[in-house]
Design a protein around this motif. Structure first.
Motif, mmCIF file in Angstrom:
data_model
loop_
_atom_site.group_PDB
_atom_site.id
_atom_site.type_symbol
_atom_site.label_atom_id
_atom_site.label_comp_id
_atom_site.label_asym_id
_atom_site.label_seq_id
_atom_site.Cartn_x
_atom_site.Cartn_y
_atom_site.Cartn_z
ATOM 1 N N ILE A 245 0.861 -1.429 0.403
ATOM 2 C CA ILE A 245 0.029 -0.002 0.667
ATOM 3 C C ILE A 245 0.666 1.637 0.641
ATOM 4 C CG2 ILE A 245 -2.035 1.017 1.408
ATOM 5 C CD1 ILE A 245 -2.821 -1.618 0.123
ATOM 6 N N ASP A 246 1.690 1.219 0.861
ATOM 7 C CA ASP A 246 3.028 2.272 0.932
ATOM 8 C C ASP A 246 3.086 2.368 -0.657
ATOM 9 O OD1 ASP A 246 2.583 2.576 3.367
ATOM 10 O OD2 ASP A 246 4.973 1.997 3.972
ATOM 11 N N HIS B 232 1.092 4.194 -2.726
ATOM 12 C CA HIS B 232 0.841 5.747 -2.543
ATOM 13 C C HIS B 232 1.788 6.468 -3.280
ATOM 14 C CE1 HIS B 232 -0.311 9.597 -1.295
ATOM 15 N NE2 HIS B 232 0.429 9.688 0.422
ATOM 16 N N GLU B 233 3.458 5.787 -2.760
ATOM 17 C CA GLU B 233 4.935 6.404 -3.464
ATOM 18 C C GLU B 233 4.497 6.183 -5.016
ATOM 19 O OE1 GLU B 233 8.524 3.466 -3.715
ATOM 20 O OE2 GLU B 233 8.852 5.051 -2.149
ATOM 21 N N SER C 213 1.848 7.158 -6.814
ATOM 22 C CA SER C 213 0.842 8.723 -6.959
ATOM 23 C C SER C 213 1.705 9.662 -6.666
ATOM 24 C CB SER C 213 -0.515 8.769 -6.560
ATOM 25 O OG SER C 213 -0.236 8.318 -4.777
ATOM 26 N N ASP C 214 2.664 9.723 -5.958
ATOM 27 C CA ASP C 214 3.851 10.616 -5.347
ATOM 28 C C ASP C 214 4.827 10.666 -6.415
ATOM 29 O OD1 ASP C 214 2.383 11.510 -3.035
ATOM 30 O OD2 ASP C 214 3.914 10.440 -1.848
ATOM 31 N N LEU D 69 -7.132 11.156 -0.425
ATOM 32 C CA LEU D 69 -8.575 9.792 -0.731
ATOM 33 C C LEU D 69 -9.070 9.849 0.029
ATOM 34 C CD1 LEU D 69 -7.033 7.131 -2.061
ATOM 35 C CD2 LEU D 69 -5.795 6.493 0.403
ATOM 36 N N ILE E 200 -9.726 3.345 -1.033
ATOM 37 C CA ILE E 200 -8.705 2.843 -1.275
ATOM 38 C C ILE E 200 -9.671 1.304 -1.919
ATOM 39 C CG2 ILE E 200 -7.668 2.441 0.690
ATOM 40 C CD1 ILE E 200 -5.517 2.529 -0.734
ATOM 41 N N TYR F 160 -4.343 0.820 -10.286
ATOM 42 C CA TYR F 160 -2.994 -0.082 -10.704
ATOM 43 C C TYR F 160 -3.147 -1.147 -11.666
ATOM 44 C CZ TYR F 160 -2.082 3.992 -7.028
ATOM 45 O OH TYR F 160 -1.651 5.235 -7.167
ATOM 46 N N GLU G 173 -6.937 3.699 -6.611
ATOM 47 C CA GLU G 173 -7.496 4.690 -5.896
ATOM 48 C C GLU G 173 -8.227 6.011 -6.010
ATOM 49 O OE1 GLU G 173 -2.923 5.545 -2.632
ATOM 50 O OE2 GLU G 173 -3.582 6.405 -4.951
ATOM 51 N N ARG H 44 -9.452 9.685 -5.712
ATOM 52 C CA ARG H 44 -9.642 11.313 -4.636
ATOM 53 C C ARG H 44 -9.680 11.830 -5.457
ATOM 54 N NH1 ARG H 44 -4.329 11.626 -2.480
ATOM 55 N NH2 ARG H 44 -2.958 9.382 -2.710
#
Length: 133
Positions: free
Chosen positions: A27-28, A31-32, A34-35, A58, A61, A92, A106, A108
């Motif tokens: 999950i991290d 998100h990374e 999308s960053d 968000l 998810i 994803y 995700e 948003r």
């Protein structure tokens, strides 16, 4: 729809005692991804609030894990965008050696810094999300 691809190398610190990537780390990594995507389109998340007075928090998810990856694996993560009036969905798909290992979404929603309701995505941000990298 925009497609962005990155390669993630599974590190020892990403794995559990059985050397399988631990799901919270996955999950991290999502998100990374999308960053990194937002930085690549020149709209990093931190600048949204600081310079444009909007955010993309968000609101949902959902992921399905179809396979396992272990330390040292190279995982291709594809991110595709689907835009609505006030929201963007990041879709994803992650593969290793041609096999899908997880996929998900995700959602948003664009909100003003001083508000709690969705607003239309500003045109310049919409154009960047649509054009991608």
């Amino acid at each position: 729809m925009t497609c962005f691809i990155r390669t993630w190398t599974v590190r020892f610190s990403d794995t559990d005692p059985f050397a399988i990537a631990h799901y919270p780390r996955l999950i991290d990594v999502i998100h990374e991804t999308s960053d990194i995507f937002m930085e690549e389109i020149r709209w990093p998340f931190w600048e949204l609030t600081e310079e444009h007075s909007v955010g993309l928090p968000l609101v949902s998810i959902d992921f399905k894990f179809d396979g396992q990856v272990t330390g040292g694996d190279q995982v291709e993560i594809e991110l595709e965008t689907a835009l609505g009036e006030s929201g963007v969905q990041f879709n994803y798909r992650a593969t290793h050696n041609g096999e899908v290992v997880f996929n998900g979404t995700e959602l948003r929603v664009c909100v003003p810094v001083d508000g709690d309701r969705g607003i239309p995505i500003p045109d310049d941000l919409r154009n960047a999300l649509e054009a991608g990298v």
